[in-house]
Design a protein around this motif. Structure first.
Motif, mmCIF file in Angstrom:
data_model
loop_
_atom_site.group_PDB
_atom_site.id
_atom_site.type_symbol
_atom_site.label_atom_id
_atom_site.label_comp_id
_atom_site.label_asym_id
_atom_site.label_seq_id
_atom_site.Cartn_x
_atom_site.Cartn_y
_atom_site.Cartn_z
ATOM 1 N N UNK A 19 0.834 -1.209 0.000
ATOM 2 C CA UNK A 19 0.000 0.000 0.000
ATOM 3 C C UNK A 19 0.867 1.256 0.000
ATOM 4 N N UNK A 20 1.991 1.169 0.704
ATOM 5 C CA UNK A 20 2.874 2.339 0.741
ATOM 6 C C UNK A 20 3.441 2.626 -0.650
ATOM 7 N N UNK A 21 3.812 1.587 -1.354
ATOM 8 C CA UNK A 21 4.341 1.801 -2.700
ATOM 9 C C UNK A 21 3.262 2.345 -3.635
ATOM 10 N N UNK A 22 2.051 1.831 -3.479
ATOM 11 C CA UNK A 22 0.951 2.319 -4.321
ATOM 12 C C UNK A 22 0.707 3.805 -4.031
ATOM 13 N N UNK A 23 0.694 4.153 -2.734
ATOM 14 C CA UNK A 23 0.494 5.559 -2.363
ATOM 15 C C UNK A 23 1.624 6.421 -2.903
ATOM 16 N N UNK A 24 2.845 5.871 -2.876
ATOM 17 C CA UNK A 24 3.990 6.632 -3.362
ATOM 18 C C UNK A 24 3.862 6.880 -4.870
ATOM 19 N N UNK A 25 3.358 5.859 -5.569
ATOM 20 C CA UNK A 25 3.165 6.023 -7.017
ATOM 21 C C UNK A 25 2.197 7.171 -7.277
ATOM 22 N N UNK A 26 1.096 7.178 -6.519
ATOM 23 C CA UNK A 26 0.093 8.250 -6.694
ATOM 24 C C UNK A 26 0.693 9.604 -6.318
ATOM 25 N N UNK A 27 1.535 9.593 -5.282
ATOM 26 C CA UNK A 27 2.174 10.825 -4.816
ATOM 27 C C UNK A 27 3.060 11.415 -5.924
ATOM 28 N N UNK A 28 3.839 10.543 -6.558
ATOM 29 C CA UNK A 28 4.729 11.022 -7.615
ATOM 30 C C UNK A 28 3.936 11.515 -8.812
ATOM 31 N N UNK A 29 2.855 10.817 -9.104
ATOM 32 C CA UNK A 29 2.021 11.270 -10.225
ATOM 33 C C UNK A 29 1.456 12.654 -9.929
ATOM 34 N N UNK A 30 1.111 12.906 -8.659
ATOM 35 C CA UNK A 30 0.524 14.200 -8.299
ATOM 36 C C UNK A 30 1.557 15.319 -8.384
ATOM 37 N N UNK A 31 2.847 14.969 -8.168
ATOM 38 C CA UNK A 31 3.896 16.000 -8.166
ATOM 39 C C UNK A 31 4.002 16.682 -9.521
ATOM 40 N N UNK A 32 3.654 15.949 -10.567
ATOM 41 C CA UNK A 32 3.753 16.502 -11.913
ATOM 42 C C UNK A 32 2.863 17.726 -12.077
ATOM 43 N N UNK A 33 1.746 17.769 -11.332
ATOM 44 C CA UNK A 33 0.778 18.840 -11.529
ATOM 45 C C UNK A 33 1.135 20.131 -10.777
ATOM 46 N N UNK A 34 2.221 20.113 -9.977
ATOM 47 C CA UNK A 34 2.585 21.325 -9.243
ATOM 48 C C UNK A 34 3.726 22.069 -9.936
ATOM 49 N N UNK A 35 3.627 23.384 -9.908
ATOM 50 C CA UNK A 35 4.617 24.199 -10.610
ATOM 51 C C UNK A 35 5.967 24.163 -9.917
#
Lengths: 96, 552
Positions: free
Chosen positions: B364-380
């Motif tokens: 679950x931690x790795x899955x959350x980390x994947x989502x976290x990294x995907x979200x980083x793309x959307x921040x300036x």
């Protein structure tokens, strides 16, 4: 089983003994290599392991039950001197 | 070097030699105590102080004379037999205080036989009494944190023959060399597990490995998986076994030469799939070299290659990965899928000294980390993204609740590790027992994507007017969120509260802790007073990142 077949069995059993030794201390598969007795490469524990492994392998390949050492220890040790002498012993025992 | 001390009531020299010949990590030397002197050997001097591992393998009749009487049909009191087990367990527990680790083989019948036949499991039967003895032993040694009972029955189950009467009569070893070899392998596996060297990530091929058939050619509908088909059932059982491993804390991933969209469609939508997308820590599904893909995924997951196992049905792909990445364990794999579950169950690389809450939620931690990294793309900006994470850090003093995980972290973490100090539970307990000099806290990190678990350990030593940071350990998965600076701030706060005038961190460089070196050099704000020594004047408060919430 002929002499070459018996020697193959001895070499296969040497694989078992080599499993007990580090990679740089492996026993080479040479028919005239001194295994037992003075200047032999194997100590008593390794010799017993070798004998048991040979007897088991003979049972697997020939279906025959073989006891290599059934006499006194002194004469038995002489027969275990080299892979070739062990192979001779195997052939003699199987043919007797 | 660790020395394994083999203690036995029979001639266990074969085990000692197998251990000494085993060059797998961690390399250890091995020696035998004189056989038949179990209690004397456990009470006597050890071959090496501190770093000694004792392996105690005995026959039940060699430890309990009353059990030997019982085998001869002489009536004995069950309680008296169990008392003799207690005496043995006390000797094991006593030696555990002087050893890094003690491994004890459970008892198995020395001779194959029918025992009392249909009465064997009735009270007074051999099997019944032996089971009671084993249970008593297991319970009695459980009080020592560094004692583990190994299941010796498994060594016999896999050996043909298991017992070799001739070995007994000629050299007083009741078991065949195959059993002794299996015992030696299990001891090494346990040692790796206790040292935190167990593998953590299992990567799998897809076609003819996770399912039968080629998904790109056959299509999802025609894969052999589950259903009324013995091959399909075997693949599905294999997936169930994989899922069981993931529940134990072994993360799963996929490395496959395939079209990613087609493969993920099968993973998401095949009705008989057991391992789904949410069970995967990550994947590389493309037509690139698999070795390159493994390195790529390991980097993404912040795992070393020595943590990885790779399973592939294709011997050429296995050979390629073995050759390119010798640190990755690539087991030989059977052609027949009905043998997959057993092949997986035989792998001894996943042993762990303890299974922590973090292990259980690793995927679950790795899955959350994947989502976290995907979200980083959307921040300036990185700063904006860090603020959006809502990072919270919970700080706790070291205690029984967090000790196991702290030890695991100390022994596994390489990159963000100041001094790479490796400790067993008992060694850490001894260290923190000096409360006036030593202190330690753990950090549990969470953000809006999930709980990252206990990921930080900070240990310190007070020395006059100085507080020295001894353990500065942060799991890779919590790096880059400001937690590094929070940990330093905690050390400075502790120094200030205790009246220390300065805080010192001495970095011991290793091949792997360059990230730690970089942090202390560039981001810690400490002054490098001499090479690899970093100093802070405790008269000044340490600036902590304001986007991290710290709770005690």
């Amino acid at each position: 089983m002929d002499a070459q077949g018996a020697l193959d069995v001895v070499f296969q059993a040497l694989d078992v003994v080599n499993g007990l030794r580090s990679a740089d201390d492996q026993i080479p598969k040479q028919s005239d290599l001194r295994l037992a007795g003075s200047q032999g490469r194997l100590d008593s524990l390794s010799l017993v392991t070798l004998v048991v492994a040979i007897e088991r392998r003979i049972g697997e390949v020939s279906g025959r039950e073989l006891t290599l050492l059934d006499g006194d220890a002194e004469s038995g040790l002489d027969a275990l001197r080299t892979p070739a002498s062990i192979a001779d012993l195997i052939v003699r025992k199987l043919n007797s | 070097m660790t020395e394994i001390f083999v203690v036995s009531d029979f001639n266990a020299e074969l085990v000692t030699r197998y251990l000494a010949a085993d060059r797998s990590a961690p390399i250890a030397s091995a020696s035998s105590a004189p056989y038949g002197q179990v209690f004397q050997s456990l009470a006597g001097p050890l071959p090496s102080d501190g770093d000694c591992v004792s392996f105690v393998w005995t026959r039940p009749e060699g430890i309990s004379a009353l059990y030997a009487d019982h085998l001869r049909s002489i009536p004995v009191s069950t309680q008296a037999v169990l008392d003799s087990v207690d005496a043995f367990a006390a000797a094991v527990n006593a030696v555990a205080a002087r050893c890094r680790l003690v491994l004890v083989a459970n008892w198995v019948p020395t001779r194959a036989g029918r025992g009392l036949g249909m009465l064997d499991w009735r009270t007074g039967g051999h099997a019944d009494l032996l089971a009671r003895m084993n249970l008593r032993l297991s319970e009695a040694v459980a009080k020592s944190r560094n004692v583990y009972v190994l299941n010796g029955q498994r060594w016999l189950d896999g050996a043909r023959p298991a017992r070799e009467p001739k070995l007994w009569y000629m050299m007083k070893c009741p078991f065949s060399e195959s059993v002794c070899q299996a015992a030696a392998r299990d001891v090494k596996a346990a040692l790796r597990g206790a040292l935190g060297l167990g593998r953590k990530l299992l990567l799998l091929d897809l076609d003819d490995t996770l399912w039968g058939g080629i998904v790109g050619d056959d299509g999802r509908q025609r894969l052999r998986l589950g259903g009324h088909d013995h091959v399909g059932e075997a693949y599905q059982d294999f997936q169930r076994a994989l899922k069981m491993l993931s529940r134990r804390g072994i993360a799963l991933g996929v490395i496959s030469k395939n079209d990613e969209a087609v493969a993920m469609d099968a993973i998401d939508n095949h009705p008989e799939m057991v391992v789904r997308r949410s069970d995967l820590a990550g994947w590389r599904i493309n037509w690139n070299d698999k070795a390159r893909n493994i390195v790529d995924l390991a980097t993404e997951l912040n795992l070393g290659l020595q943590s990885i196992v790779y399973i592939d049905d294709n011997p050429a792909e296995r050979g390629r990965v073995r050759e390119a990445l010798p640190e990755v364990l690539v087991p030989d794999w059977p052609k027949d899928p009905t043998l997959y579950v057993d092949a997986l169950a035989q792998l001894d690389c996943f042993d762990q000294g303890a299974i922590t809450a973090e292990d259980l939620s690793r995927t679950q931690m790795y899955v959350a980390d994947r989502e976290r990294k995907e979200s980083a793309v959307s921040f300036a900006s990185m700063n904006e993204w860090l603020r959006s994470l809502d990072v919270t850090v919970r700080v706790a003093s070291i205690g029984s609740d967090n000790l196991k995980r702290a030890v695991q972290l100390l022994n596994k973490t390489n990159q963000m590790n100041l001094r790479t100090r490796r400790l067993t539970e008992s060694e850490l307990l001894s260290w923190i027992a000096e409360r006036d000099r030593h202190g330690m806290v753990t950090l549990t990190v969470a953000d809006r994507f999930g709980d990252l678990g206990l990921t930080g350990v900070l240990g310190w030593e007070r020395n006059g007017d100085q507080l020295e940071i001894v353990d500065y350990v942060l799991s890779c998965r919590a790096m880059g969120r400001g937690v590094e600076n929070v940990m330093v701030g905690l050390a400075v706060d502790t120094a200030r509260e205790g009246g220390a005038r300065r805080v010192v961190a001495r970095l011991l460089p290793t091949e792997r802790n360059n990230p730690c070196l970089e942090f202390w050099r560039t981001s810690s704000s400490f002054v490098e007073s001499e090479p690899n020594v970093y100093v802070w004047d405790a008269g000044t408060a340490y600036p902590r990142p304001d986007y991290v919430t710290v709770r005690s």
